[in-house]
Design a protein around this motif. Structure first.
Motif, mmCIF file in Angstrom:
data_model
loop_
_atom_site.group_PDB
_atom_site.id
_atom_site.type_symbol
_atom_site.label_atom_id
_atom_site.label_comp_id
_atom_site.label_asym_id
_atom_site.label_seq_id
_atom_site.Cartn_x
_atom_site.Cartn_y
_atom_site.Cartn_z
ATOM 1 N N VAL A 158 5.717 -48.406 -42.912
ATOM 2 C CA VAL A 158 4.593 -47.906 -42.123
ATOM 3 C C VAL A 158 3.455 -47.475 -43.050
ATOM 4 C CG1 VAL A 158 3.827 -46.162 -40.467
ATOM 5 C CG2 VAL A 158 6.094 -47.185 -40.237
ATOM 6 N N GLY A 159 3.793 -46.744 -44.100
ATOM 7 C CA GLY A 159 2.775 -46.250 -45.019
ATOM 8 C C GLY A 159 1.977 -47.352 -45.684
ATOM 9 N N GLY A 160 2.649 -48.447 -46.022
ATOM 10 C CA GLY A 160 1.945 -49.549 -46.660
ATOM 11 C C GLY A 160 0.905 -50.181 -45.753
ATOM 12 N N LEU A 161 1.257 -50.391 -44.479
ATOM 13 C CA LEU A 161 0.286 -50.944 -43.530
ATOM 14 C C LEU A 161 -0.879 -49.978 -43.320
ATOM 15 C CD1 LEU A 161 2.566 -52.572 -40.796
ATOM 16 C CD2 LEU A 161 0.936 -53.741 -42.285
ATOM 17 N N ARG A 162 -0.553 -48.703 -43.190
ATOM 18 C CA ARG A 162 -1.617 -47.708 -43.012
ATOM 19 C C ARG A 162 -2.558 -47.710 -44.210
ATOM 20 N NH1 ARG A 162 -3.166 -42.411 -44.195
ATOM 21 N NH2 ARG A 162 -3.718 -41.062 -42.412
ATOM 22 N N ALA A 163 -2.006 -47.796 -45.410
ATOM 23 C CA ALA A 163 -2.839 -47.795 -46.607
ATOM 24 C C ALA A 163 -3.800 -48.972 -46.617
ATOM 25 C CB ALA A 163 -1.960 -47.816 -47.854
ATOM 26 N N LEU A 164 -3.328 -50.151 -46.251
ATOM 27 C CA LEU A 164 -4.202 -51.326 -46.218
ATOM 28 C C LEU A 164 -5.373 -51.122 -45.259
ATOM 29 C CD1 LEU A 164 -1.586 -54.237 -46.187
ATOM 30 C CD2 LEU A 164 -3.047 -53.540 -48.088
ATOM 31 N N LEU A 165 -5.076 -50.564 -44.082
ATOM 32 C CA LEU A 165 -6.131 -50.349 -43.088
ATOM 33 C C LEU A 165 -7.129 -49.310 -43.580
ATOM 34 C CD1 LEU A 165 -3.883 -50.289 -39.902
ATOM 35 C CD2 LEU A 165 -5.441 -52.130 -40.582
ATOM 36 N N LEU A 166 -6.624 -48.221 -44.145
ATOM 37 C CA LEU A 166 -7.510 -47.158 -44.607
ATOM 38 C C LEU A 166 -8.349 -47.623 -45.799
ATOM 39 C CD1 LEU A 166 -8.214 -44.211 -44.014
ATOM 40 C CD2 LEU A 166 -6.422 -43.527 -45.609
ATOM 41 N N GLN A 167 -7.740 -48.320 -46.738
ATOM 42 C CA GLN A 167 -8.478 -48.800 -47.911
ATOM 43 C C GLN A 167 -9.609 -49.745 -47.523
ATOM 44 O OE1 GLN A 167 -5.241 -50.516 -50.072
ATOM 45 N NE2 GLN A 167 -4.701 -48.620 -51.134
ATOM 46 N N SER A 168 -9.411 -50.504 -46.451
ATOM 47 C CA SER A 168 -10.407 -51.507 -46.054
ATOM 48 C C SER A 168 -11.729 -50.886 -45.631
ATOM 49 C CB SER A 168 -9.864 -52.375 -44.917
ATOM 50 O OG SER A 168 -9.869 -51.679 -43.679
ATOM 51 N N LEU A 169 -11.755 -49.587 -45.383
ATOM 52 C CA LEU A 169 -12.979 -48.945 -44.902
ATOM 53 C C LEU A 169 -13.993 -48.673 -46.003
ATOM 54 C CD1 LEU A 169 -11.496 -46.498 -42.252
ATOM 55 C CD2 LEU A 169 -12.898 -48.520 -41.849
ATOM 56 N N HIS A 170 -13.623 -48.901 -47.254
ATOM 57 C CA HIS A 170 -14.640 -48.829 -48.306
ATOM 58 C C HIS A 170 -15.192 -50.237 -48.510
ATOM 59 C CE1 HIS A 170 -16.869 -48.003 -51.889
ATOM 60 N NE2 HIS A 170 -16.506 -46.729 -51.858
ATOM 61 N N PRO A 171 -16.465 -50.450 -48.213
ATOM 62 C CA PRO A 171 -17.020 -51.817 -48.265
ATOM 63 C C PRO A 171 -16.824 -52.525 -49.597
ATOM 64 C CG PRO A 171 -18.549 -50.352 -47.160
ATOM 65 C CD PRO A 171 -17.463 -49.476 -47.736
ATOM 66 N N ALA A 211 -14.384 -51.934 -51.889
ATOM 67 C CA ALA A 211 -12.962 -52.257 -52.049
ATOM 68 C C ALA A 211 -12.587 -53.440 -51.173
ATOM 69 C CB ALA A 211 -12.111 -51.036 -51.700
ATOM 70 N N MET A 212 -13.098 -53.461 -49.949
ATOM 71 C CA MET A 212 -12.771 -54.549 -49.045
ATOM 72 C C MET A 212 -13.372 -55.858 -49.520
ATOM 73 S SD MET A 212 -11.038 -55.300 -46.372
ATOM 74 C CE MET A 212 -10.729 -57.039 -46.717
ATOM 75 N N ALA A 213 -14.569 -55.821 -50.062
ATOM 76 C CA ALA A 213 -15.190 -57.045 -50.579
ATOM 77 C C ALA A 213 -14.364 -57.618 -51.723
ATOM 78 C CB ALA A 213 -16.616 -56.756 -51.044
ATOM 79 N N ALA A 214 -13.844 -56.753 -52.581
ATOM 80 C CA ALA A 214 -13.020 -57.221 -53.697
ATOM 81 C C ALA A 214 -11.723 -57.841 -53.187
ATOM 82 C CB ALA A 214 -12.720 -56.060 -54.644
ATOM 83 N N VAL A 215 -11.118 -57.208 -52.208
ATOM 84 C CA VAL A 215 -9.881 -57.753 -51.639
ATOM 85 C C VAL A 215 -10.140 -59.096 -50.976
ATOM 86 C CG1 VAL A 215 -8.174 -57.409 -49.813
ATOM 87 C CG2 VAL A 215 -8.745 -55.528 -51.345
ATOM 88 N N ALA A 216 -11.205 -59.174 -50.181
ATOM 89 C CA ALA A 216 -11.496 -60.408 -49.458
ATOM 90 C C ALA A 216 -11.788 -61.567 -50.405
ATOM 91 C CB ALA A 216 -12.679 -60.189 -48.517
ATOM 92 N N ALA A 217 -12.450 -61.282 -51.509
ATOM 93 C CA ALA A 217 -12.871 -62.355 -52.416
ATOM 94 C C ALA A 217 -11.820 -62.733 -53.443
ATOM 95 C CB ALA A 217 -14.161 -61.941 -53.133
ATOM 96 N N ALA A 275 -16.576 -49.660 -41.387
ATOM 97 C CA ALA A 275 -15.856 -50.907 -41.135
ATOM 98 C C ALA A 275 -16.827 -52.080 -41.178
ATOM 99 C CB ALA A 275 -15.151 -50.851 -39.783
ATOM 100 N N THR A 276 -16.748 -52.869 -42.221
ATOM 101 C CA THR A 276 -17.510 -54.107 -42.283
ATOM 102 C C THR A 276 -16.785 -55.182 -41.458
ATOM 103 O OG1 THR A 276 -16.308 -54.842 -44.244
ATOM 104 C CG2 THR A 276 -18.306 -53.531 -44.602
ATOM 105 N N GLU A 277 -17.445 -56.287 -41.269
ATOM 106 C CA GLU A 277 -16.783 -57.388 -40.562
ATOM 107 C C GLU A 277 -15.568 -57.861 -41.337
ATOM 108 O OE1 GLU A 277 -15.553 -59.887 -37.777
ATOM 109 O OE2 GLU A 277 -17.132 -58.362 -37.565
ATOM 110 N N GLN A 278 -15.654 -57.832 -42.658
ATOM 111 C CA GLN A 278 -14.485 -58.192 -43.468
ATOM 112 C C GLN A 278 -13.310 -57.250 -43.190
ATOM 113 O OE1 GLN A 278 -16.254 -58.019 -47.397
ATOM 114 N NE2 GLN A 278 -16.187 -60.256 -47.605
#
Length: 297
Positions: A61-74, A76-82, A211-214
């Motif tokens: 559960v914690g791992g999924l929550r971490a992914l969702l929470l981390q994605s809210l920094h634009p 960090a999310m851009a780096a993950v997406a790319a 929350a970006t579109e990414q």
């Protein structure tokens, strides 16, 4: 003989093997033995809270929550997406992350440092620009600090909600300090050292989070379209619901995810307890294997 019916023993083994294969990958058994059976000093003693938290089924559960929470920094999310390949190779990413956590928590000091060095080398090559023209570097200490804070908060909250043996306040503070040891090695200069400092650190990032579109695309992929066989989708949906339910309201609202107030939240949490107990039962070694699986101190 432990009196367990053979059919139940076989079911337990099949479930455990399926989960372990997904989380650890094809080299999982060899990696597990190297982590736990190689003699030598460790970063963390056997009685440290980090071992209790990271060895518990609540981490799913914690791992999924971490992914969702981390994605809210634009950034960090851009780096993950790319750069992370989370869509093309989601299980590979999960396996690399779970191996890193296992090595730094349970492995020898030399192996832990080698794992950190590898991550830092990868981070050094990850840089780019967001769609809005903002530059990012995965090695940026401030950005690393957000990823760290989101992980620590998520792993600890999931453990306190679903763990087999939740920590007291002193234990929670000690877990945050344990994780700070790993964060410093990764390049975070001043990680939080207790629960209060962790909450303050997350608040410090709040003005930057959105929350970006990414981020929304990643949430849809992680929650609704995981590459899983049909038989595993029901249990995974329960894990995902509990990850969402444990997010702070501001985070779930930003991602457009549902809240679970009142009786709905109680029902979701009950499914989380049942599922983590089931995973814990399946993944716990039989008594005759316990000595083999106990990490050396």
């Amino acid at each position: 003989m432990n009196g367990t019916p053979p059919a139940l023993t076989e079911l337990r083994a099949r479930v455990a093997a399926g989960i372990f294969r997904r989380v650890a990958g094809p080299s999982g058994p060899a990696t597990r033995d190297r982590i736990h059976l190689t003699p030598g000093p460790r970063w963390f003693a056997p009685d440290r809270p980090i071992r209790r938290v990271h060895g518990d089924a609540s981490m799913f559960v914690g791992g999924l929550r971490a992914l969702l929470l981390q994605s809210l920094h634009p950034l960090a999310m851009a780096a993950v997406a790319a750069h992370s390949g989370y869509r093309g190779d989601p299980w590979g990413r999960l396996q690399r992350t779970s191996t890193f956590l296992a090595v730094t928590t349970f492995g020898t000091s030399d192996d832990a440092q080698a794992a950190v060095d590898l991550v830092r080398s990868v981070h050094g090559r990850v840089a780019g620009t967001t769609a809005e023209g903002l530059a990012y570097r995965a090695s940026d200490p401030w950005l690393l600090g957000w990823v760290h804070a989101a992980e620590v908060d998520s792993f600890l909250r999931a453990h306190q909600r679903f763990g087999a043996a939740p920590l007291d306040r002193a234990g929670c503070d000690a877990y945050v300090r344990d994780m700070a040891r790993v964060a410093r090695a990764l390049g975070v200069p001043d990680p939080p050292l207790d629960v209060s400092a962790l909450a303050e650190r997350i608040d410090a990032y709040r003005p930057e989070l959105r929350a970006t579109e990414q981020a929304r695309e990643a949430a849809r992929f992680v929650l609704l379209h995981p590459p899983l066989p049909l038989v595993a989708r029901g249990p995974y949906a329960l894990l995902a619901a509990n990850a969402v339910a444990s997010l702070p309201p501001w985070a779930s609202s930003a991602l457009g995810l549902p809240g679970f107030p009142g009786p709905a939240g109680t029902a979701v949490r009950a499914t989380g307890h049942a599922l983590t107990r089931g995973i814990r039962w399946a993944m716990s070694p039989p008594p005759q294997d316990a000595a083999v699986r106990t990490p050396p101190g």
